[in-house]
Write an enzyme that holds these catalytic residues in place. Structure first.
Site, short mmCIF file in Angstrom:
data_model
loop_
_atom_site.label_atom_id
_atom_site.label_comp_id
_atom_site.label_asym_id
_atom_site.label_seq_id
_atom_site.Cartn_x
_atom_site.Cartn_y
_atom_site.Cartn_z
N THR A 47 11.93 9.48 -12.05
CA THR A 47 11.27 8.57 -12.98
C THR A 47 10.48 7.43 -12.33
OG1 THR A 47 13.47 7.59 -13.20
CG2 THR A 47 12.67 8.93 -15.02
N LYS A 105 6.34 22.03 -10.73
CA LYS A 105 7.71 21.72 -11.15
C LYS A 105 7.82 21.94 -12.65
CE LYS A 105 10.89 17.83 -11.68
NZ LYS A 105 11.09 16.39 -11.54
N ALA A 129 9.28 14.16 -6.31
CA ALA A 129 9.29 14.89 -7.59
C ALA A 129 8.78 13.98 -8.70
CB ALA A 129 10.71 15.36 -7.90
N GLY A 181 0.82 -1.22 0.00
CA GLY A 181 0.00 0.00 0.00
C GLY A 181 0.85 1.26 0.00
N THR A 198 2.93 4.08 -2.74
CA THR A 198 2.47 4.83 -3.91
C THR A 198 2.06 3.87 -5.03
OG1 THR A 198 3.88 6.66 -3.30
CG2 THR A 198 3.15 6.60 -5.57
N ALA A 199 2.86 2.81 -5.25
CA ALA A 199 2.56 1.87 -6.34
C ALA A 199 1.24 1.16 -6.09
CB ALA A 199 3.69 0.87 -6.50
N ILE A 258 7.89 7.19 -10.15
CA ILE A 258 6.42 7.24 -10.19
C ILE A 258 5.96 7.17 -11.65
CG2 ILE A 258 4.40 8.71 -9.67
CD1 ILE A 258 5.93 9.57 -7.10
C1 LIG Z 1 15.93 7.88 -1.94
C2 LIG Z 1 14.77 7.77 -2.85
C3 LIG Z 1 14.26 8.92 -3.47
C4 LIG Z 1 13.19 8.82 -4.36
N1 LIG Z 1 12.75 9.93 -5.01
C5 LIG Z 1 11.79 9.81 -5.96
C6 LIG Z 1 11.32 10.93 -6.69
O1 LIG Z 1 11.74 12.06 -6.48
N2 LIG Z 1 10.38 10.73 -7.65
C7 LIG Z 1 9.87 9.49 -7.90
O2 LIG Z 1 9.05 9.35 -8.82
N3 LIG Z 1 10.25 8.43 -7.19
C8 LIG Z 1 11.18 8.55 -6.23
N4 LIG Z 1 11.56 7.45 -5.51
C9 LIG Z 1 10.86 6.19 -5.70
C10 LIG Z 1 9.53 6.20 -4.96
O3 LIG Z 1 9.73 6.45 -3.59
C11 LIG Z 1 8.83 4.88 -5.15
O4 LIG Z 1 8.77 4.56 -6.50
C12 LIG Z 1 7.43 4.95 -4.64
O5 LIG Z 1 7.37 5.38 -3.32
C13 LIG Z 1 6.75 3.60 -4.75
O6 LIG Z 1 7.16 2.73 -3.77
P1 LIG Z 1 6.41 1.34 -3.69
O7 LIG Z 1 4.97 1.58 -3.49
O8 LIG Z 1 6.83 0.50 -4.84
O9 LIG Z 1 7.06 0.69 -2.37
P2 LIG Z 1 6.86 1.05 -0.79
O10 LIG Z 1 6.55 2.47 -0.55
O11 LIG Z 1 8.07 0.49 -0.15
O12 LIG Z 1 5.59 0.20 -0.40
C14 LIG Z 1 5.66 -1.18 -0.16
C15 LIG Z 1 4.37 -1.66 0.48
O13 LIG Z 1 4.43 -3.07 0.59
C16 LIG Z 1 4.04 -3.44 1.90
N5 LIG Z 1 4.66 -4.71 2.25
C17 LIG Z 1 5.96 -5.09 2.09
N6 LIG Z 1 6.14 -6.33 2.59
C18 LIG Z 1 4.94 -6.74 3.04
C19 LIG Z 1 4.48 -7.93 3.68
N7 LIG Z 1 5.30 -8.95 3.96
N8 LIG Z 1 3.18 -8.01 4.01
C20 LIG Z 1 2.32 -6.99 3.76
N9 LIG Z 1 2.69 -5.85 3.17
C21 LIG Z 1 3.99 -5.73 2.82
C22 LIG Z 1 4.47 -2.27 2.76
O14 LIG Z 1 3.78 -2.25 3.98
C23 LIG Z 1 4.11 -1.10 1.87
O15 LIG Z 1 2.73 -0.82 2.02
C24 LIG Z 1 12.60 7.55 -4.60
C25 LIG Z 1 13.08 6.42 -3.93
C26 LIG Z 1 14.15 6.52 -3.07
C27 LIG Z 1 14.65 5.29 -2.38
#
Ligand SMILES: Cc1cc2nc3c(=O)[nH]c(=O)nc-3n(C[C@H](O)[C@H](O)[C@H](O)COP(=O)(O)OP(=O)(O)OC[C@H]3O[C@@H](n4cnc5c(N)ncnc54)[C@H](O)[C@@H]3O)c2cc1C
Length: 501
Positions: A343, A76, A48, A11, A13-14, A345
Site C-alpha cells: 500500500t 500482479k 509490489a 528523490g 519513489t515519493a 506506493i
Molecule cells: C521492507 C519494506 C518493504 C516495502 N515494500 C513495499 C511494497 O512492496 N510496495 C509498496 O508500495 N511499498 C513498499 N515499501 C515502501 C516503499 O519502499 C516506499 O514507500 C517508497 O520507496 C517511497 O520511499 P520514499 O521516497 O518516501 O523514501 P526514500 O526512498 O527513503 O527516499 C528518501 C529521499 O530523501 C533523501 N534525503 C533524506 N534526507 C536527506 C537530506 N538530509 N538531504 C537531502 N536529501 C535527503 C534521500 O536521499 C532520498 O532521496 C516497502 C518499504 C519497506 C521498508
C-alpha cells in the site's frame, strides 16, 4: 500568478512521483526543484503495487510496455497468502470481483446461502478470473468491459524499486523539474507564520520555496523534525518493526502474483520480477532477533541468493497531520504501514492526487489543508484496519507472536466490521479509498471468518438454478484462463526487460 516555487525534499519513489506529476499535470503553475542526497540514498525496496498505479502512469502519458521493460516489471493479479489462518491454508486476495455483478445481492451472498444450506459448491475463488489465472500462471490484459469475464479482473505491477524513480526522473526533468544533489543540513522558518522559508545544503546553498513537499523518507526531515508534527504509533496493533531483504535468482515459474507467507514472527514476501525474485521477512523485533530472522529467510527462499541479507527498521504509524503550514509530507516522511498489502506506493499516489486537487492557487487555505488531511487520515485508517485483520483473524496458536496478535485488542472500527461480516457476510461499503468488497471478502473467508447467516434476499432464486449457474461460471472461467498465455511468455513478447536499465 507567478509560478509557485515547489521544493521537493527527497528523490526516492515519493519524490520523483511527486515531481513528475506536478510538472506534467500543472504545467506553468509551479516551478519544481527537487533536492536529493546521493550519499544518503533511497530505501530501495517497494516492489509490489496496487492496480491504481496504472491510472497514475496513464495520466503521465507513460506507455505500459516501455515502463515495464525499463523497470523489469511483471504483472500482479493479487497476493497469495499462505499459512495465515492455519498452517497449510492458502488463499488469494485477487484484483477483481468474485462472480458477476448485476444480481439482487452480491455474488458471495448466493454462495454463502448455498454453503449454509449444505450444498456442494466450489470454493469462492473459483469464481474469480484473477485467482484462476494466478493459480494457472496465465496472463492476458483485461478487456474494457467489466461485465465480461475477460474484463472482470484488474492488475498491477511488480517492479524493481530502484528503477522506478530514475524512470520518472527523466519525465520530470523533460517537463522542466530542476534537481540539486546535496545534503540538507538546516531548515529556515518564518518566525511569525511558522512556514518553512528555505532549506540549506551542506554546500552552503540556500533554496527558497513557497510550498515544500517532504519526501525525505523515514527521517521526515521537514514534517517530523523541523515542524515536530507528532507521530501516531500503531505498533501495538502492527508490531512488525523490521525487515530483512534478500533477492535471489528465480527458480521455476514467474508467478503473476505476490507471495505473502506467514512466518514465526511475521511473514515473508516473494515478488518475482523479470530478472530476479525479491524476498524479505517482515518481523517483530520483540519476538525474534535479526540473526534468527536472516537465518529463517535464507532457509526459506527458493532460489540462489544474489545479495546478502539487508536489515531495515521502521515503525507502523503516521504523522498526526500530513500537511502542516506550507509543508506536505508524501511517502515514508508522512507515515508507514508495512507492505503486507503493497500500500505504500498507493499512499504516495493518494497524497499526490489530493495535492493536485487542492493545490494552492494563491495563499494556502486552511480549508484545503484540512481536507487534504481528512483524505489522508481516511486512507491510512482503512489500510491500518485491513492489515490488522490479517494478523488478528487467525487460529494459529503456540508461537508468542501469533498468540499476541490473535488475542490483542483491535480498533473499534475493525471490531465493528468483523461483527457485521460474521453476522451475515455484510461488507462495510466505502465511497472513497482503497480495498473494496472483494478484498475484504477474500481475507475474511481466507482466514476463516465464516458468517453465521446471509442476506435474506439471496434465498429468492431456486437452489438448483443457482448451482447450475455457478458450475457453468467456474467452468467458463477455467476455460478462458486455460486459453491464455503463460505469464513469462507474455512478458517476453510484450515487454522484455532492457538489459541496460
Ligand atoms: C521492507 C519494506 C518493504 C516495502 N515494500 C513495499 C511494497 O512492496 N510496495 C509498496 O508500495 N511499498 C513498499 N515499501 C515502501 C516503499 O519502499 C516506499 O514507500 C517508497 O520507496 C517511497 O520511499 P520514499 O521516497 O518516501 O523514501 P526514500 O526512498 O527513503 O527516499 C528518501 C529521499 O530523501 C533523501 N534525503 C533524506 N534526507 C536527506 C537530506 N538530509 N538531504 C537531502 N536529501 C535527503 C534521500 O536521499 C532520498 O532521496 C516497502 C518499504 C519497506 C521498508
Amino acid at each position: 500568478m507567478a509560478a509557485r516555487r515547489v521544493v521537493i525534499v527527497g528523490g526516492g519513489t515519493a519524490g520523483w512521483m511527486t515531481a513528475a506529476a506536478l510538472t506534467k499535470l500543472l504545467p506553468g503553475r509551479c516551478a519544481v526543484h527537487l533536492i536529493e542526497s546521493d550519499a544518503i540514498g533511497i530505501v530501495g525496496v517497494g516492489e509490489a503495487t496496487l492496480p491504481h498505479i496504472r491510472a497514475f502512469n496513464e495520466k503521465l502519458g507513460i506507455a505500459e510496455a516501455d515502463f515495464m521493460a525499463a523497470t523489469r516489471a511483471t504483472f500482479k493479479l493479487g497476493i497469495e497468502f499462505r499459512d495465515w489462518g492455519r498452517i497449510g491454508d492458502t488463499y488469494i486476495h485477487p484484483f477483481g470481483t468474485f462472480g458477476p455483478g448485476g444480481g439482487e445481492v452480491d455474488f458471495h451472498q448466493y454462495w454463502l446461502r448455498l454453503k449454509q444450506q449444505g450444498m456442494a459448491v466450489p470454493d469462492l475463488d473459483r469464481f474469480s478470473m484473477a485467482c484462476t489465472m494466478a493459480r494457472m500462471n496465465r496472463f492476458a490484459l483485461p478487456t474494457s468491459d467489466p461485465n465480461q469475464l475477460r474484463g472482470s479482473f484488474g492488475y498491477a505491477y511488480q517492479f524493481d524499486a530502484t528503477l522506478f524513480g530514475p524512470y520518472l526522473r527523466r519525465i520530470a526533468e523533460q517537463m522542466g523539474a530542476k534537481r540539486t544533489e546535496g545534503r540538507i543540513v538546516a531548515v529556515d522558518r518564518d518566525g511569525g507564520s511558522g512556514n518553512i522559508e528555505a532549506v540549506r545544503l551542506e554546500s552552503g546553498e540556500r533554496i527558497e520555496g513557497d510550498l515544500f513537499v517532504d519526501c525525505s523518507g523515514f527521517v521526515s526531515l521537514l514534517l517530523g523534525k523541523a515542524l515536530a508534527e507528532p507521530f501516531q504509533d500503531w505498533s501495538k496493533w502492527l508490531p512488525a518493526d523490521r525487515a530483512v531483504a534478500m533477492p535471489c535468482r528465480t527458480e521455476g515459474a514467474v508467478s503473476p502474483f505476490t507471495g505473502a507467507i506467514a512466518m514465526p514472527a511475521g511473514w515473508r514476501w516473494r515478488i518475482p520480477l523479470q530478472h530476479r525474485t525479491g524476498n524479505g521477512y517482515i518481523y517483530a523485533s520483540a519476538f525474534t532477533t535479526d540473526d534468527d530472522a536472516a537465518q529463517a529467510l535464507t532457509e526459506a527462499v527458493e532460489g540462489e541468493p544474489i545479495a546478502s541479507p539487508r536489515v531495515l527498521r521502521f515503525l507502523a504509524g503516521r504523522r498526526a497531520r500530513s500537511w502542516v503550514h506550507n509543508c506536505v509530507g508524501v511517502g515514508l516522511a508522512s507515515g508507514f504501514l508495512e507492505p503486507l498489502e503493497s500500500t505504500s506506493i498507493y499512499l504516495i499516489q493518494a497524497a499526490i492526487t489530493a495535492l493536485l486537487e487542492l493545490f494552492p492557487d494563491g495563499e494556502i487555505s486552511p480549508i484545503d489543508r484540512d481536507e487534504f488531511n481528512r483524505l489522508i487520515d481516511l486512507e491510512y485508517d482503512r489500510i491500518r484496519d485491513f492489515l490488522i485483520l490479517h494478523y488478528h483473524a487467525t487460529e494459529r496458536a503456540g508461537t508468542p507472536f501469533w498468540d499476541y496478535v490473535r488475542t490483542m485488542q483491535i480498533p473499534d472500527s475493525l471490531a465493528e466490521k468483523l461483527e457485521l461480516f460474521r453476522r451475515r457476510g455484510r461488507v462495510v461499503k466505502y465511497r472513497e479509498g482503497v480495498f473494496l468488497d472483494a478484498s475484504w471478502i477474500a481475507v475474511y473467508l481466507g482466514q476463516r471468518v465464516i458468517p453465521d447467516g446471509h442476506d435474506m434476499r439471496a434465498d429468492a432464486p431456486a437452489a438448483e438454478s443457482l448451482i447450475a449457474g455457478m458450475r457453468k461460471l467456474s467452468t467458463d472461467i477455467e476455460g478462458i484462463a486455460a486459453g491464455m498465455e503463460d505469464h513469462a511468455a507474455y512478458l517476453r513478447r510484450y515487454c522484455p526487460m532492457k538489459e541496460d536499465a
